[in-house]
Design an enzyme around this catalytic site. Structure first.
Site, PDB file in Angstrom:
ATOM      1  N   HIS A  22      10.138  -8.278   2.553  1.00 28.20           N
ATOM      2  CA  HIS A  22      10.774  -7.542   1.434  1.00 28.20           C
ATOM      3  C   HIS A  22      10.505  -8.604  -0.149  1.00 28.20           C
ATOM      4  O   HIS A  22      10.682  -9.512   0.238  1.00 28.20           O
ATOM      5  CB  HIS A  22      12.226  -7.296   1.489  1.00 28.20           C
ATOM      6  CG  HIS A  22      12.813  -6.936   0.199  1.00 28.20           C
ATOM      7  ND1 HIS A  22      13.549  -7.390  -0.430  1.00 28.20           N
ATOM      8  CD2 HIS A  22      12.635  -5.522  -0.283  1.00 28.20           C
ATOM      9  CE1 HIS A  22      13.918  -6.809  -1.546  1.00 28.20           C
ATOM     10  NE2 HIS A  22      13.490  -5.527  -1.554  1.00 28.20           N
ATOM     11  N   ASP A  69       9.179  -1.384  -3.039  1.00 32.72           N
ATOM     12  CA  ASP A  69      10.468  -2.226  -3.243  1.00 32.72           C
ATOM     13  C   ASP A  69      11.363  -0.936  -3.963  1.00 32.72           C
ATOM     14  O   ASP A  69      10.571  -0.620  -5.154  1.00 32.72           O
ATOM     15  CB  ASP A  69      10.362  -3.367  -3.923  1.00 32.72           C
ATOM     16  CG  ASP A  69      11.507  -4.044  -3.862  1.00 32.72           C
ATOM     17  OD1 ASP A  69      12.621  -3.507  -3.740  1.00 32.72           O
ATOM     18  OD2 ASP A  69      11.558  -5.322  -4.089  1.00 32.72           O
ATOM     19  N   TYR A 118      -3.826 -12.618 -13.189  1.00 34.49           N
ATOM     20  CA  TYR A 118      -4.329 -13.511 -12.256  1.00 34.49           C
ATOM     21  C   TYR A 118      -3.464 -14.461 -11.646  1.00 34.49           C
ATOM     22  O   TYR A 118      -3.346 -14.633 -10.469  1.00 34.49           O
ATOM     23  CB  TYR A 118      -5.696 -14.321 -12.847  1.00 34.49           C
ATOM     24  CG  TYR A 118      -6.889 -13.398 -13.237  1.00 34.49           C
ATOM     25  CD1 TYR A 118      -6.960 -11.949 -12.607  1.00 34.49           C
ATOM     26  CD2 TYR A 118      -7.833 -13.886 -14.247  1.00 34.49           C
ATOM     27  CE1 TYR A 118      -8.285 -11.540 -13.014  1.00 34.49           C
ATOM     28  CE2 TYR A 118      -8.771 -13.184 -14.298  1.00 34.49           C
ATOM     29  CZ  TYR A 118      -9.198 -11.961 -13.761  1.00 34.49           C
ATOM     30  OH  TYR A 118     -10.105 -11.146 -14.040  1.00 34.49           O
TER      31      TYR A 118
END
Length: 152
Positions: A22, A69, A118
């Site tokens: 998670h 989530d 990035y």
């Protein structure tokens, strides 16, 4: 092959999804993304390829196993367009439709500037590169939890 697992998902990808917990992030990206370079710095440490898949179909396959989530308002992050932060690449709305459909709810999506994206990708669990030619087909998906019944 195994029953119930989308055939677009390789053994490496299923393994990575099983290892993730998670709050871990998975990057799904196009062929223009510096995926191999960034993947070397992730938790998984190597690139996972999904040849023959575009971004939406790869994401659909991934989300057939991985929940997003629900404890954060925006479990999906995309890359902002360079020199046009308000710009909308066609893949943005396609991805929104896929994540909403796969989750059965409106899913929040946020955006990061290219180099910030990035850096966030380097902190992810793994990088999944598709055959999508882009542009701006770079998304971070935050893994949620599944409420499973107790073991017997």
């Amino acid at each position: 092959m195994l029953k119930g697992i989308d055939q677009r998902l390789s053994a490496d990808l299923v393994h990575a999804l099983m290892l993730m917990g998670h709050g871990d992030d998975l990057v799904v990206c196009d062929v223009n993304h510096p995926a191999a370079t960034i993947a070397a710095e992730t938790t998984f440490g190597r690139l996972i390829d999904m040849p023959g898949c575009d971004i939406p179909s790869a994401t659909e396959a991934i989300l057939s196993l991985m929940p997003l989530d629900t404890f954060v308002g925006e479990p999906v992050t995309r890359m902002l367009m360079v020199d046009d932060p308000d710009g909308q690449a066609p893949v943005f709305s396609k991805m929104q439709a896929v994540v909403d459909r796969m989750e059965g709810r409106k899913v929040g999506m946020t955006a990061l500037e290219r180099f910030a994206f990035y850096e966030a990708a380097k902190r992810s669990f793994c990088i999944v590169r598709t055959s999508d030619s882009g542009p701006y087909g770079c998304f971070i998906l935050r893994k949620g939890v599944i409420d499973l019944p107790p073991l017997k």
